[in-house]
Design a protein around this motif. Structure first.
Motif, PDB file in Angstrom:
ATOM      1  N   TRP A  19       0.827  -1.214   0.000  1.00  0.00           N
ATOM      2  CA  TRP A  19       0.000   0.000   0.000  1.00  0.00           C
ATOM      3  C   TRP A  19       0.858   1.261   0.000  1.00  0.00           C
ATOM      4  N   ASN A  20       2.058   1.157  -0.534  1.00  0.00           N
ATOM      5  CA  ASN A  20       2.939   2.312  -0.671  1.00  0.00           C
ATOM      6  C   ASN A  20       3.036   2.741  -2.138  1.00  0.00           C
ATOM      7  N   LEU A  21       3.681   3.868  -2.360  1.00  0.00           N
ATOM      8  CA  LEU A  21       3.773   4.480  -3.681  1.00  0.00           C
ATOM      9  C   LEU A  21       4.116   3.452  -4.760  1.00  0.00           C
ATOM     10  N   ASP A  22       3.326   3.459  -5.839  1.00  0.00           N
ATOM     11  CA  ASP A  22       3.478   2.510  -6.938  1.00  0.00           C
ATOM     12  C   ASP A  22       4.637   2.941  -7.841  1.00  0.00           C
ATOM     13  N   PRO A  23       5.736   2.167  -7.883  1.00  0.00           N
ATOM     14  CA  PRO A  23       6.882   2.562  -8.716  1.00  0.00           C
ATOM     15  C   PRO A  23       6.551   2.661 -10.200  1.00  0.00           C
ATOM     16  N   ASN A  24       5.705   1.763 -10.694  1.00  0.00           N
ATOM     17  CA  ASN A  24       5.339   1.813 -12.114  1.00  0.00           C
ATOM     18  C   ASN A  24       4.606   3.099 -12.453  1.00  0.00           C
ATOM     19  N   LEU A  25       3.695   3.477 -11.598  1.00  0.00           N
ATOM     20  CA  LEU A  25       2.937   4.709 -11.810  1.00  0.00           C
ATOM     21  C   LEU A  25       3.854   5.925 -11.711  1.00  0.00           C
ATOM     22  N   LEU A  26       4.770   5.883 -10.739  1.00  0.00           N
ATOM     23  CA  LEU A  26       5.720   6.984 -10.581  1.00  0.00           C
ATOM     24  C   LEU A  26       6.586   7.142 -11.818  1.00  0.00           C
ATOM     25  N   ALA A  27       7.098   6.038 -12.366  1.00  0.00           N
ATOM     26  CA  ALA A  27       7.947   6.098 -13.563  1.00  0.00           C
ATOM     27  C   ALA A  27       7.181   6.692 -14.740  1.00  0.00           C
ATOM     28  N   ALA A  28       5.941   6.256 -14.921  1.00  0.00           N
ATOM     29  CA  ALA A  28       5.135   6.771 -16.025  1.00  0.00           C
ATOM     30  C   ALA A  28       4.858   8.264 -15.846  1.00  0.00           C
ATOM     31  N   PHE A  29       4.569   8.671 -14.620  1.00  0.00           N
ATOM     32  CA  PHE A  29       4.258  10.071 -14.346  1.00  0.00           C
ATOM     33  C   PHE A  29       5.473  10.965 -14.595  1.00  0.00           C
ATOM     34  N   LEU A  30       6.636  10.547 -14.075  1.00  0.00           N
ATOM     35  CA  LEU A  30       7.832  11.367 -14.249  1.00  0.00           C
ATOM     36  C   LEU A  30       8.265  11.420 -15.710  1.00  0.00           C
ATOM     37  N   SER A  31       8.094  10.335 -16.430  1.00  0.00           N
ATOM     38  CA  SER A  31       8.420  10.336 -17.858  1.00  0.00           C
ATOM     39  C   SER A  31       7.553  11.344 -18.608  1.00  0.00           C
ATOM     40  N   GLU A  32       6.280  11.333 -18.313  1.00  0.00           N
ATOM     41  CA  GLU A  32       5.353  12.259 -18.974  1.00  0.00           C
ATOM     42  C   GLU A  32       5.666  13.709 -18.600  1.00  0.00           C
ATOM     43  N   ARG A  33       5.951  13.931 -17.325  1.00  0.00           N
ATOM     44  CA  ARG A  33       6.269  15.286 -16.879  1.00  0.00           C
ATOM     45  C   ARG A  33       7.610  15.767 -17.450  1.00  0.00           C
ATOM     46  N   ALA A  34       8.573  14.872 -17.562  1.00  0.00           N
ATOM     47  CA  ALA A  34       9.866  15.245 -18.134  1.00  0.00           C
ATOM     48  C   ALA A  34       9.705  15.674 -19.585  1.00  0.00           C
ATOM     49  N   ALA A  35       8.884  14.938 -20.329  1.00  0.00           N
ATOM     50  CA  ALA A  35       8.647  15.269 -21.736  1.00  0.00           C
ATOM     51  C   ALA A  35       7.988  16.640 -21.879  1.00  0.00           C
ATOM     52  N   ALA A  36       7.168  16.989 -20.890  1.00  0.00           N
ATOM     53  CA  ALA A  36       6.470  18.276 -20.922  1.00  0.00           C
ATOM     54  C   ALA A  36       7.281  19.396 -20.281  1.00  0.00           C
ATOM     55  N   GLY A  37       8.426  19.046 -19.685  1.00  0.00           N
ATOM     56  CA  GLY A  37       9.245  20.049 -19.013  1.00  0.00           C
ATOM     57  C   GLY A  37       8.642  20.555 -17.718  1.00  0.00           C
ATOM     58  N   THR A  38       7.842  19.713 -17.051  1.00  0.00           N
ATOM     59  CA  THR A  38       7.159  20.129 -15.821  1.00  0.00           C
ATOM     60  C   THR A  38       7.370  19.123 -14.696  1.00  0.00           C
ATOM     61  N   LEU A  39       8.600  18.699 -14.494  1.00  0.00           N
ATOM     62  CA  LEU A  39       8.879  17.741 -13.423  1.00  0.00           C
ATOM     63  C   LEU A  39       8.476  18.314 -12.065  1.00  0.00           C
ATOM     64  N   PRO A  40       7.999  17.462 -11.158  1.00  0.00           N
ATOM     65  CA  PRO A  40       7.691  17.946  -9.804  1.00  0.00           C
ATOM     66  C   PRO A  40       8.974  18.341  -9.080  1.00  0.00           C
ATOM     67  N   ARG A  41       8.830  19.180  -8.069  1.00  0.00           N
ATOM     68  CA  ARG A  41      10.003  19.640  -7.325  1.00  0.00           C
ATOM     69  C   ARG A  41      10.529  18.556  -6.395  1.00  0.00           C
ATOM     70  N   ALA A  42       9.643  17.667  -5.933  1.00  0.00           N
ATOM     71  CA  ALA A  42      10.061  16.608  -5.009  1.00  0.00           C
ATOM     72  C   ALA A  42       9.055  15.466  -5.047  1.00  0.00           C
ATOM     73  N   VAL A  43       9.489  14.326  -4.548  1.00  0.00           N
ATOM     74  CA  VAL A  43       8.622  13.169  -4.323  1.00  0.00           C
ATOM     75  C   VAL A  43       8.655  12.852  -2.834  1.00  0.00           C
ATOM     76  N   ILE A  44       7.477  12.757  -2.229  1.00  0.00           N
ATOM     77  CA  ILE A  44       7.391  12.275  -0.850  1.00  0.00           C
ATOM     78  C   ILE A  44       6.965  10.811  -0.890  1.00  0.00           C
ATOM     79  N   THR A  45       7.786   9.953  -0.342  1.00  0.00           N
ATOM     80  CA  THR A  45       7.383   8.559  -0.144  1.00  0.00           C
ATOM     81  C   THR A  45       6.804   8.439   1.260  1.00  0.00           C
ATOM     82  N   VAL A  46       5.900   7.494   1.448  1.00  0.00           N
ATOM     83  CA  VAL A  46       5.303   7.255   2.767  1.00  0.00           C
ATOM     84  C   VAL A  46       5.412   5.774   3.087  1.00  0.00           C
ATOM     85  N   ASP A  47       6.025   5.462   4.224  1.00  0.00           N
ATOM     86  CA  ASP A  47       6.127   4.075   4.692  1.00  0.00           C
ATOM     87  C   ASP A  47       4.896   3.775   5.542  1.00  0.00           C
ATOM     88  N   VAL A  48       3.797   3.464   4.874  1.00  0.00           N
ATOM     89  CA  VAL A  48       2.488   3.450   5.520  1.00  0.00           C
ATOM     90  C   VAL A  48       2.320   2.244   6.446  1.00  0.00           C
TER      91      VAL A  48
END
Length: 378
Positions: free
Chosen positions: A109-138
């Motif tokens: 139930w923690n951050l999905d690596p596959n989803l994260l990779a897809a999101f960052l790839s899309e954001r990188a292509a658009a030049g809008t990467l997030p400033r940070a990623v917070i992981t949570v050890d739930v």
């Protein structure tokens, strides 16, 4: 006279903690800071595999200062797993940035690596990467850091690890809190160890730790008078609470053993019930057992999380739904999110059970009896 109240995760304190608090009071170091704070910081840093630690008033304060140290600000985005306590996302808004909620994987139930990779790839292509990623050890289970960290490094996005619930958990041979540019712990009264209220920011970056310590003490400059060139915060921990924390930390290994044992007893007792399971450790690490979480198959047990929770409450036993995902919270209506449905299913099908390290075996039996009775299992 009815049965005594069983709480979800009460503090486990005794004579040793009382003596430590009394000693701190008698020492005269009553105001924030002091020798107990210094020692507590050193001990937490060592326990979490870090070189620096900053004792603070809460885990939320640690998140806030951690984000500030990563230069998160207005108009920027920060990735937050949607299945978390609200403070993770609230701290992002304190900086003026916006949380972007990503779903979690079903194993921990923690951050999905596959989803994260897809999101960052899309954001990188658009030049809008997030400033940070917070992981949570739930719930005391670490993220899949072997996958998450290389993904973030590939895109140059720093990680702030929210290990508020996971002190003492392990990812392979590394402790929770040892990942990311910085990490945070919480010592709230319901956590696996407590200082009544409090938190800690840990890092290997000496400059980051010094800056966080400066901000936490109202950003006071080195003048005879109160001089401020930056906005500061009243976020430091008191010497008295640090004294309590030091005793709790010395007892933490035994409290982890007990919480994991409680989880295992629940799992064994419920193992013969179709459609009921207790979440265990992910394959990449060992959880600290902070909260035992169970899942119901709603096809076999319709509306079971609500029914069992209310049945336990009738027996004076506290239980609680899984964290309501952030993308479902009214305060974040309209926030950007990338979802797979895992967090929604966890919220609909899951329940947290009493897990305090001071529970006795009879207490566990009370909980199990209440669950089986409501499910009509003999």
């Amino acid at each position: 006279m009815g049965a005594s109240r069983l709480y979800l995760s009460p503090p486990d304190c005794g004579d040793l903690e009382a003596k430590a608090v009394e000693g701190a009071v008698r020492s005269g170091w009553v105001a924030p800071l002091g020798p107990e704070v210094d020692a507590f910081e050193s001990e937490i840093a060592r326990f979490s595999g870090r070189t620096h630690a900053v004792a603070l008033s809460s885990g939320t304060a640690a998140l806030h200062l951690g984000l500030n140290a990563l230069h998160v600000g207005a108009g920027q985005d920060v990735v937050v797993p949607t299945l978390t306590f609200g403070a993770t996302a609230f701290a992002v808004t304190y900086t003026g940035a916006s949380p972007v909620f990503l779903d979690v994987e079903p194993t921990s139930w923690n951050l999905d690596p596959n989803l994260l990779a897809a999101f960052l790839s899309e954001r990188a292509a658009a030049g809008t990467l997030p400033r940070a990623v917070i992981t949570v050890d739930v719930f005391g289970r670490t993220c899949d850091y072997d996958r998450i960290m290389p993904i973030c490094e590939e895109y140059g996005v720093p990680v702030l690890a929210d290990s508020a619930e996971a002190l003492g958990a392990m990812h392979g041979s590394r402790p929770a809190g040892s990942f990311g540019k910085a990490a945070v712990f919480s010592f709230n009264g319901n956590k696996i160890m407590t200082t009544s209220g409090g938190g800690m920011l840990v890092t290997d970056d000496a400059e980051l730790a010094a800056k966080a310590r400066f901000w936490a003490t109202q950003s006071r400059e080195s003048f005879p008078w109160y001089e401020h060139e930056e906005i500061g915060f009243n976020y430091r921990m008191s010497n008295i609470l640090a004294a309590l924390g030091r005793v709790q930390l010395s007892r933490l290994p035994e409290m982890i053993v007990r919480r994991r044992s409680i989880r295992d007893r629940y799992a064994d007792a419920l193992s013969g019930v179709d459609g009921v399971s207790v979440m265990g450790d992910p394959p990449w690490g060992q959880g600290n057992g902070w909260l035992t979480t169970m899942i119901f198959d709603l096809a076999l047990h319709p509306d079971a999380p609500r029914r069992v929770r209310e049945a336990l409450e009738a027996r004076n036993i506290e239980s609680r739904p899984i964290w309501k995902p952030m993308h479902l919270q009214p305060v974040f209506a309209g926030a950007e999110s990338l979802l797979t449905g895992v967090a929604d299913r966890a919220f609909k099908t899951g329940l947290c059970l009493p897990s305090g390290s001071a529970m006795c075996d009879d207490d566990i039996e009370r909980v199990v009896e209440g669950i089986l009775a409501e499910l009509d299992v003999r």
